[in-house]
Scaffold this active site. Sequence first.
Site, PDB file in Angstrom:
ATOM      1  N   SER A 171       0.848  -1.196   0.000  1.00  0.00           N
ATOM      2  CA  SER A 171       0.000   0.000   0.000  1.00  0.00           C
ATOM      3  C   SER A 171       0.878   1.237   0.000  1.00  0.00           C
ATOM      4  CB  SER A 171      -0.919  -0.007   1.212  1.00  0.00           C
ATOM      5  OG  SER A 171      -0.159   0.296   2.366  1.00  0.00           O
ATOM      6  N   LYS A 172       0.203   2.346  -0.111  1.00  0.00           N
ATOM      7  CA  LYS A 172       0.833   3.658  -0.202  1.00  0.00           C
ATOM      8  C   LYS A 172       1.915   3.868   0.882  1.00  0.00           C
ATOM      9  CE  LYS A 172       0.458   7.421  -2.464  1.00  0.00           C
ATOM     10  NZ  LYS A 172       1.734   7.127  -2.998  1.00  0.00           N
ATOM     11  N   ARG A 173       1.654   3.332   2.064  1.00  0.00           N
ATOM     12  CA  ARG A 173       2.612   3.627   3.130  1.00  0.00           C
ATOM     13  C   ARG A 173       3.956   2.927   2.907  1.00  0.00           C
ATOM     14  NH1 ARG A 173       2.803  -0.592   6.804  1.00  0.00           N
ATOM     15  NH2 ARG A 173       1.180  -2.081   6.228  1.00  0.00           N
TER      16      ARG A 173
END
Length: 469
Positions: free
Chosen positions: A240-242
């Site tokens: 994911s984005k993180r």
Amino acid sequence: MSVRTRFAPSPTGFLHIGGARTALFNQLFARRHGGQYLLRIEDTDRTRSTQEAVEQILESLAWLGLSPDEPPVFQSQRAARHAEVAHQLLAAGRAYRAYETPEELAAMRERALAEKRPPRYDGFWRDREPGPEQAGKPFAIRIKAPLEGETVVEDLVQGTVRVKNSELDDMIILRSDGTPTYLHAVVVDDHDMAITHVIRGDDHLTNTFRQCMVYDAMGWRRPHFAHIPLIHGADGAKLSKRHGAVSVLEFREQGFLPEAVCNYLLRLGWGHGDEEIIPRARAERLFDIADVGRAAARMDYAKLTHFNGVYLRQADPEALLPEVMRRLARGRLDFGTEKAARVRALLPALQERAKTLAELAESAAFAVLDGAPAPDAKAAALLTPEARARLADLAEFLSALPDWNRADLEHWLRDYAEVKGVKLKEVAQPLRVALTGSTTSPPIDVTLEALGRGEALARILAAAEAPAA
Ligand code: GLU
């Protein structure tokens, strides 16, 4: 039968790096077998699909060299065909009309959950003929799931997977409003597109059994299935984005080369001995879906960056130049040919050190300035009174040279250092600071030549005369 694969993204958002990997495997597999690789945009969910996402997906695929071999198929345009097949199943007695209202279905689900049974349809209409009270009432079409035995799939990646047919229920294939359900549409499309190998993320594995019902009921030959593991972050969680960039266009913006991204994605879960750098043409000869591992792939950004550095060093500078110039201009202005020529002359040397196009552009930024760059702190500290005097002297020396080319410049600077009894470094470092504003740059002769005599001398004089820091 010629191999045909497809990538089937749902246009509900940008193309994820994991989707790109699925597309790549589909394309490589098709190429390896001399077949075709197709694209189907699964836009049946009209509320979540957007035109913007469709365009982004097409752009991302084009950038990665993963455009399909035939024009894309849009699933939403095939609704009539999906309905036609559902009615064929109905006519053949392989499907039936079910008249429950949404409320009745919700109640059925509640009851099942209360009794701790899986919330499946109870098959009420399976063997019932509608009576006069159903006339004109809306109905869904449900497929008759096999009641006994098991459904077995020989997955090319997961091996043999099986489910007891008692666990499958009579799923709806056509809703009461006449729209097809997703699992039904996929099968009809894959059949009509003559897909021989369905290569997709392993999150779709459980869908496969239900899709098999449609193939079997229609008497269609099932394609081969290959469910590849999803990409996870280094910590094992779903990517994911993180974790970092996840959208393909984000990687482009960060300065990755499509060849490097594809090579990296290829190596993620697939290998050929310990070969790391495998250009596309070679991958097309070697790739086999059966060699894809079953374990979740873990995204390693550092490794991707390393791959990018390798591809960047090998790249033709001429091919990189437009993108480097675009990044330097940042949409604000268009540099003239003279500045492009400066960057062109520097690129081969700069490519040696940059890991991304963003770094490459940054390292070339000094070349497109008009006049002397403001030195960074480390560089400014080098501009001592002695260094300035040296620069003033060098300006005079350099302006008198008969030629301005790399080989001669190197030779003359060595001579100069020898005559003055100083180390070459004591000549090169002040020059470097004056020309680039930094203590690191390509070789000084390359830098001087790239800037051209006029610009180089102007910068050297400016540094020589600048007020002391
Ligand atoms: N549209 C599905 C997705 O985006 C893929 C379905 C398939 O490949 O069969 O996850």
